[in-house]
Design a protein around this motif. Structure first.
Motif, PDB file in Angstrom:
ATOM      1  N   THR A  15      31.309  45.333  29.011  1.00 12.93           N
ATOM      2  CA  THR A  15      32.668  45.808  28.774  1.00 12.93           C
ATOM      3  C   THR A  15      33.665  44.899  29.485  1.00 12.93           C
ATOM      4  O   THR A  15      33.293  44.123  30.378  1.00 12.93           O
ATOM      5  CB  THR A  15      32.856  47.241  29.307  1.00 12.93           C
ATOM      6  N   GLU A  16      34.925  45.023  29.102  1.00 12.79           N
ATOM      7  CA  GLU A  16      35.971  44.234  29.765  1.00 12.79           C
ATOM      8  C   GLU A  16      36.036  44.585  31.252  1.00 12.79           C
ATOM      9  O   GLU A  16      36.120  43.704  32.109  1.00 12.79           O
ATOM     10  CB  GLU A  16      37.325  44.473  29.117  1.00 12.79           C
ATOM     11  N   ARG A  17      35.965  45.870  31.544  1.00 11.49           N
ATOM     12  CA  ARG A  17      36.013  46.299  32.950  1.00 11.49           C
ATOM     13  C   ARG A  17      34.836  45.714  33.732  1.00 11.49           C
ATOM     14  O   ARG A  17      34.993  45.228  34.846  1.00 11.49           O
ATOM     15  CB  ARG A  17      36.015  47.808  33.043  1.00 11.49           C
ATOM     16  N   GLY A  18      33.652  45.765  33.146  1.00 11.69           N
ATOM     17  CA  GLY A  18      32.481  45.208  33.807  1.00 11.69           C
ATOM     18  C   GLY A  18      32.636  43.717  34.079  1.00 11.69           C
ATOM     19  O   GLY A  18      32.257  43.223  35.134  1.00 11.69           O
ATOM     20  N   MET A  19      33.212  43.011  33.113  1.00  7.97           N
ATOM     21  CA  MET A  19      33.436  41.579  33.289  1.00  7.97           C
ATOM     22  C   MET A  19      34.433  41.323  34.420  1.00  7.97           C
ATOM     23  O   MET A  19      34.223  40.463  35.268  1.00  7.97           O
ATOM     24  CB  MET A  19      33.961  40.955  31.998  1.00  7.97           C
ATOM     25  N   THR A  70      32.838  42.009  37.797  1.00  4.88           N
ATOM     26  CA  THR A  70      31.916  40.924  38.143  1.00  4.88           C
ATOM     27  C   THR A  70      32.677  39.693  38.595  1.00  4.88           C
ATOM     28  O   THR A  70      32.320  39.043  39.591  1.00  4.88           O
ATOM     29  CB  THR A  70      31.015  40.586  36.938  1.00  4.88           C
ATOM     30  N   PHE A  71      33.739  39.363  37.877  1.00  2.00           N
ATOM     31  CA  PHE A  71      34.586  38.222  38.207  1.00  2.00           C
ATOM     32  C   PHE A  71      35.186  38.399  39.605  1.00  2.00           C
ATOM     33  O   PHE A  71      35.158  37.490  40.434  1.00  2.00           O
ATOM     34  CB  PHE A  71      35.674  38.093  37.152  1.00  2.00           C
ATOM     35  N   ALA A  72      35.722  39.596  39.891  1.00  2.00           N
ATOM     36  CA  ALA A  72      36.322  39.879  41.198  1.00  2.00           C
ATOM     37  C   ALA A  72      35.275  39.770  42.306  1.00  2.00           C
ATOM     38  O   ALA A  72      35.531  39.177  43.362  1.00  2.00           O
ATOM     39  CB  ALA A  72      36.955  41.267  41.201  1.00  2.00           C
ATOM     40  N   LYS A  73      34.093  40.319  42.059  1.00  2.00           N
ATOM     41  CA  LYS A  73      33.024  40.256  43.060  1.00  2.00           C
ATOM     42  C   LYS A  73      32.627  38.808  43.336  1.00  2.00           C
ATOM     43  O   LYS A  73      32.443  38.417  44.488  1.00  2.00           O
ATOM     44  CB  LYS A  73      31.819  41.058  42.579  1.00  2.00           C
ATOM     45  N   TYR A 128      37.004  39.185  45.813  1.00  2.00           N
ATOM     46  CA  TYR A 128      38.210  40.022  45.811  1.00  2.00           C
ATOM     47  C   TYR A 128      37.844  41.439  45.405  1.00  2.00           C
ATOM     48  O   TYR A 128      36.938  41.645  44.596  1.00  2.00           O
ATOM     49  CB  TYR A 128      39.245  39.506  44.804  1.00  2.00           C
ATOM     50  N   PRO A 129      38.578  42.419  45.922  1.00  2.57           N
ATOM     51  CA  PRO A 129      38.355  43.772  45.431  1.00  2.57           C
ATOM     52  C   PRO A 129      38.930  43.904  44.015  1.00  2.57           C
ATOM     53  O   PRO A 129      39.896  43.219  43.660  1.00  2.57           O
ATOM     54  CB  PRO A 129      39.125  44.657  46.415  1.00  2.57           C
ATOM     55  N   TYR A 130      38.331  44.745  43.218  1.00  2.00           N
ATOM     56  CA  TYR A 130      38.828  45.003  41.865  1.00  2.00           C
ATOM     57  C   TYR A 130      39.662  46.276  41.891  1.00  2.00           C
ATOM     58  O   TYR A 130      39.210  47.309  42.379  1.00  2.00           O
ATOM     59  CB  TYR A 130      37.660  45.165  40.886  1.00  2.00           C
ATOM     60  N   VAL A 131      40.876  46.203  41.397  1.00  6.28           N
ATOM     61  CA  VAL A 131      41.764  47.359  41.309  1.00  6.28           C
ATOM     62  C   VAL A 131      42.144  47.516  39.849  1.00  6.28           C
ATOM     63  O   VAL A 131      42.745  46.616  39.258  1.00  6.28           O
ATOM     64  CB  VAL A 131      43.031  47.169  42.174  1.00  6.28           C
ATOM     65  N   GLU A 132      41.763  48.646  39.259  1.00  3.81           N
ATOM     66  CA  GLU A 132      41.997  48.835  37.832  1.00  3.81           C
ATOM     67  C   GLU A 132      43.456  49.169  37.522  1.00  3.81           C
ATOM     68  O   GLU A 132      44.033  48.636  36.587  1.00  3.81           O
ATOM     69  CB  GLU A 132      41.096  49.932  37.284  1.00  3.81           C
TER      70      GLU A 132
END
Length: 73
Positions: A2-6, A9-12, A16-20
């Motif tokens: 999914t876009e969120r999963g991508m 993963t990119f942030a990790k 960087y932390p991922y903030v939706e």
């Protein structure tokens, strides 16, 4: 994937932390005093919190390093 999963993963990968969603954050006054609205808009930057003298900035362009460097100067 999914876009969120991508994006997570990119942030990790970048460390960087991922903030939706940014709707629950309040921009610290120090950011508004020191950074022009035009600069923040041009570079898609917004401060999301201030902690121990450090301002945490969200961006949709984490690989665009020069604006982040300019903020740190």
């Amino acid at each position: 994937m999914t876009e969120r999963g991508m994006l997570e993963t990119f942030a990790k990968y970048l460390g960087y932390p991922y903030v939706e969603k940014l709707g629950d954050f309040t921009v610290p006054p120090a950011f508004m005093e020191r950074v022009s609205i035009q600069f923040a808009r041009n570079h898609n930057l917004i401060a999301i919190r201030e902690e121990h003298g450090a301002v945490y900035v969200a961006t949709c362009s984490p690989l665009d390093v020069p604006p982040m460097d300019e903020l740190g100067a």
